[in-house]
Design a protein around this motif. Structure first.
Motif, PDB file in Angstrom:
ATOM      1  N   VAL A  45     -34.636  -3.558 -71.404  1.00  0.00           N
ATOM      2  CA  VAL A  45     -35.251  -3.999 -70.141  1.00  0.00           C
ATOM      3  C   VAL A  45     -34.299  -3.745 -68.975  1.00  0.00           C
ATOM      4  CG1 VAL A  45     -36.047  -6.011 -68.836  1.00  0.00           C
ATOM      5  CG2 VAL A  45     -36.757  -5.689 -71.216  1.00  0.00           C
ATOM      6  N   SER A  83     -34.217  -0.073 -68.229  1.00  0.00           N
ATOM      7  CA  SER A  83     -35.469   0.357 -67.591  1.00  0.00           C
ATOM      8  C   SER A  83     -35.471   0.007 -66.106  1.00  0.00           C
ATOM      9  CB  SER A  83     -36.651  -0.310 -68.292  1.00  0.00           C
ATOM     10  OG  SER A  83     -37.857  -0.020 -67.605  1.00  0.00           O
ATOM     11  N   HIS A  84     -35.069  -1.243 -65.769  1.00  0.00           N
ATOM     12  CA  HIS A  84     -35.015  -1.654 -64.360  1.00  0.00           C
ATOM     13  C   HIS A  84     -33.958  -0.847 -63.594  1.00  0.00           C
ATOM     14  CE1 HIS A  84     -37.495  -5.122 -65.440  1.00  0.00           C
ATOM     15  NE2 HIS A  84     -37.681  -5.304 -64.140  1.00  0.00           N
ATOM     16  N   SER A  87     -35.301   2.580 -62.829  1.00  0.00           N
ATOM     17  CA  SER A  87     -36.368   2.521 -61.825  1.00  0.00           C
ATOM     18  C   SER A  87     -35.816   2.319 -60.415  1.00  0.00           C
ATOM     19  CB  SER A  87     -37.348   1.385 -62.153  1.00  0.00           C
ATOM     20  OG  SER A  87     -37.935   1.585 -63.409  1.00  0.00           O
ATOM     21  N   HIS A  88     -34.680   1.635 -60.314  1.00  0.00           N
ATOM     22  CA  HIS A  88     -34.128   1.310 -58.981  1.00  0.00           C
ATOM     23  C   HIS A  88     -32.753   1.940 -58.773  1.00  0.00           C
ATOM     24  CE1 HIS A  88     -37.049  -1.894 -59.913  1.00  0.00           C
ATOM     25  NE2 HIS A  88     -37.304  -1.872 -58.616  1.00  0.00           N
ATOM     26  N   VAL A  95     -33.274  -6.314 -56.950  1.00  0.00           N
ATOM     27  CA  VAL A  95     -34.606  -6.593 -57.507  1.00  0.00           C
ATOM     28  C   VAL A  95     -34.465  -7.781 -58.451  1.00  0.00           C
ATOM     29  CG1 VAL A  95     -35.479  -4.236 -57.294  1.00  0.00           C
ATOM     30  CG2 VAL A  95     -34.266  -4.917 -59.361  1.00  0.00           C
ATOM     31  N   GLU A  96     -35.534  -8.523 -58.573  1.00  0.00           N
ATOM     32  CA  GLU A  96     -35.509  -9.711 -59.425  1.00  0.00           C
ATOM     33  C   GLU A  96     -36.072  -9.388 -60.801  1.00  0.00           C
ATOM     34  OE1 GLU A  96     -37.572 -12.799 -57.436  1.00  0.00           O
ATOM     35  OE2 GLU A  96     -35.945 -13.226 -56.022  1.00  0.00           O
ATOM     36  N   ILE A  97     -35.461  -9.991 -61.839  1.00  0.00           N
ATOM     37  CA  ILE A  97     -35.917  -9.837 -63.218  1.00  0.00           C
ATOM     38  C   ILE A  97     -36.090 -11.229 -63.811  1.00  0.00           C
ATOM     39  CG2 ILE A  97     -35.417  -8.844 -65.479  1.00  0.00           C
ATOM     40  CD1 ILE A  97     -33.424  -6.998 -64.123  1.00  0.00           C
ATOM     41  N   SER A 118     -40.276  -9.865 -57.732  1.00  0.00           N
ATOM     42  CA  SER A 118     -40.426  -9.376 -59.107  1.00  0.00           C
ATOM     43  C   SER A 118     -41.737  -8.635 -59.317  1.00  0.00           C
ATOM     44  CB  SER A 118     -40.328 -10.551 -60.087  1.00  0.00           C
ATOM     45  OG  SER A 118     -41.313 -11.529 -59.781  1.00  0.00           O
TER      46      SER A 118
END
Length: 485
Positions: free
Chosen positions: A65, A68-69, A72-73, A80-82, A244
């Motif tokens: 995860v 992946s984040h 993406s960023h 970004v919030e997870i 999020s």
């Protein structure tokens, strides 16, 4: 361990989470390369020990995860919030959110993670929950800060048309904008309707830039408060962040900067007026110098030339044994008398000799001269026979009196002028009152009113006050107040 990113790259990010737990991972190996002191304290481990544990147990989020984040960023310069997938095993405090940012340094890529938004704290010794107390203290502290913020704190997102849609407004809305918070939340166009076309266009442009670049939005503009029939200058600052769910939300503050804006405009206006006055005074000074030079050349120079020629004639006659007539000597005497008069006149123009008699006698003499020359009745009064003033004060009062009487003669169409000079414990006050056509307040603000502006500057330089106003009955009143020294 991998090389830690440069401090300069992490500074802004770490400041955002200075009291939270901060973790830095090498994205290629997903190994932990840095943790903050607060994280070490919470987990009771050192960096090497934490690096041996899985990310699930430490952060509550799987490695896949996080990767992946991060991918993406990877090219974004914001957090970004997870949401955590499970409660972390290591540490006493559970967080329901993580904030992630991708950083690049020395051709290496890192993931910066900040734990925040405490939701539960478990005491290892007695198992009692302390999360509510921690959360309550944080909320109380935040509410106190917002309540005491001098302005309107807000949150907004964009609607389907790309316009602001307020989702939260503090109680300062009514005091700042004259609008109820609920009305503005219902219809954000109420804010736009208070602006002129230019400021409205600038605000939309700044919002568009902030949306595109996810950068700070900063706007200054004027709004019209219809209920108060008044203009206000506002400063709006808002910071965007990605939630999020991918929605961009701005948090910020609006403040009233009317006072500082007006003060700035007054300073700029004063500077312009000072430049204009300085140029005018320089022009007047050059004109006065030219006039004095002409008088010296024409009057004194001409008289001295005539005297020299007359004396040469007398010397020539005497050397030849010829008689010198009484008329020749009397002619030279007459030229000398004229020369003395010219010297006195020029000297008086530069600095009035009458001031040597004192300011009371000087003003009284000038009032009589004004009455004699123009046929306008001029009554002078004083509450003391003698008033002690400094040299600068005496010259200032006398010159302003001369300038005022000149203005009355040119513009006022007055038949009577009253002049009063009074000395009190702390002030010396000169009042000049005429029964002429009067003066409008707008006339004193004209760009070419250098005479009045020059008077005001003279008085201000001596720490006094200068006022021009319409008389209650008819005409104009000029009041000069100087401090007793």
């Amino acid at each position: 361990m991998s090389q830690l990113p440069d401090t300069s790259l992490l500074l802004d990010a770490l400041l955002l989470g200075v009291t939270d737990e901060v973790y830095v991972l090498n994205i290629s190996s997903m190994q932990l390369v840095y943790v903050s002191d607060s994280a070490l304290k919470d987990t009771a481990y050192d960096l090497e020990s934490l690096a041996e544990h899985s990310l699930d147990s430490l952060l509550g989020v799987s490695e896949s995860v996080l990767k992946s984040h991060a991918e993406s960023h990877r090219h974004h310069s914001y957090f970004v919030e997870i949401l955590q997938e499970q409660a972390p095993i290591i540490g006493n405090i559970k967080h329901n959110k993580l904030r992630l940012m991708v950083l690049e340094s020395a051709k290496k890529i890192f993931i910066l993670i900040i734990k925040n938004d405490v939701t539960e704290a478990v005491d290892q010794h007695n198992g009692e929950s302390g999360a509510k107390q921690v959360l309550s203290e944080n909320e109380t502290r935040s509410q106190t800060m917002v309540a005491n913020t001098p302005g309107l704190v807000f949150q907004f997102q964009l609607d389907s048309n790309g316009e602001m849609k307020f989702i939260h407004l503090t109680d300062g809305c009514k005091a700042l904008l004259g609008l109820n918070a609920e009305d503005l939340k219902e219809d954000s166009s109420l804010l736009y309707s208070m602006m002129n076309a230019r400021d409205r266009s600038v605000l939309r442009k700044r919002l568009e830039q902030s949306t595109t670049n996810l950068s700070l939005m900063n706007w200054e503009g004027k709004v019209w408060i219809d209920g108060w029939q008044d203009n206000k200058w506002l400063d709006l600052r808002a910071v965007p962040r990605v939630l999020s769910n991918g929605v961009v939300q701005w948090e910020g503050i609006m403040t009233n900067i009317t006072q500082s804006k007006n003060a700035k405009h007054e300073i700029e206006k004063s500077r312009r007026e000072l430049v204009e006055l300085t140029a005018h005074m320089q022009k007047i000074k050059e004109q006065e110098r030219s006039a004095i030079a002409r008088e010296i050349h024409d009057d004194l120079g001409g008289n001295l030339t005539a005297i020299k020629m007359g004396l040469s004639s007398i010397i020539n006659k005497l050397s030849k044994g010829q008689d010198v007539t009484i008329e020749q000597a009397q002619g030279l005497e007459s030229i000398l008398d004229s020369t003395f008069e010219a010297v006195h006149r020029i000297s008086s123009d530069l600095r009035p000799n009458v001031l040597d008699l004192g300011i009371v006698a000087a003003l009284e003499w000038q009032a009589k001269e004004f009455e004699k020359q123009l046929g306008i009745t001029c009554k002078f009064t004083c509450n003391q026979s003698e008033i002690s003033v400094t040299t600068d004060q005496g010259i200032t009062l006398f010159r302003i009196f001369q300038e005022s009487m000149s203005n009355i003669a040119k513009h006022a169409k007055a038949t009577h002028v009253s002049v009063d000079l009074s000395a009190f414990a702390h002030d010396i006050i000169l009042t000049i009152n005429d029964n002429g056509v009067g003066i409008k307040s707008s006339d004193t603000l004209k760009s070419n009113s250098f005479g009045l502006r020059g008077m005001r500057e003279r008085v201000t330089a001596l720490h006094g006050t200068f006022a021009v106003q319409q008389s209650n009955k008819q005409g104009t009143v000029i009041t000069i107040k100087l401090p007793v020294e």
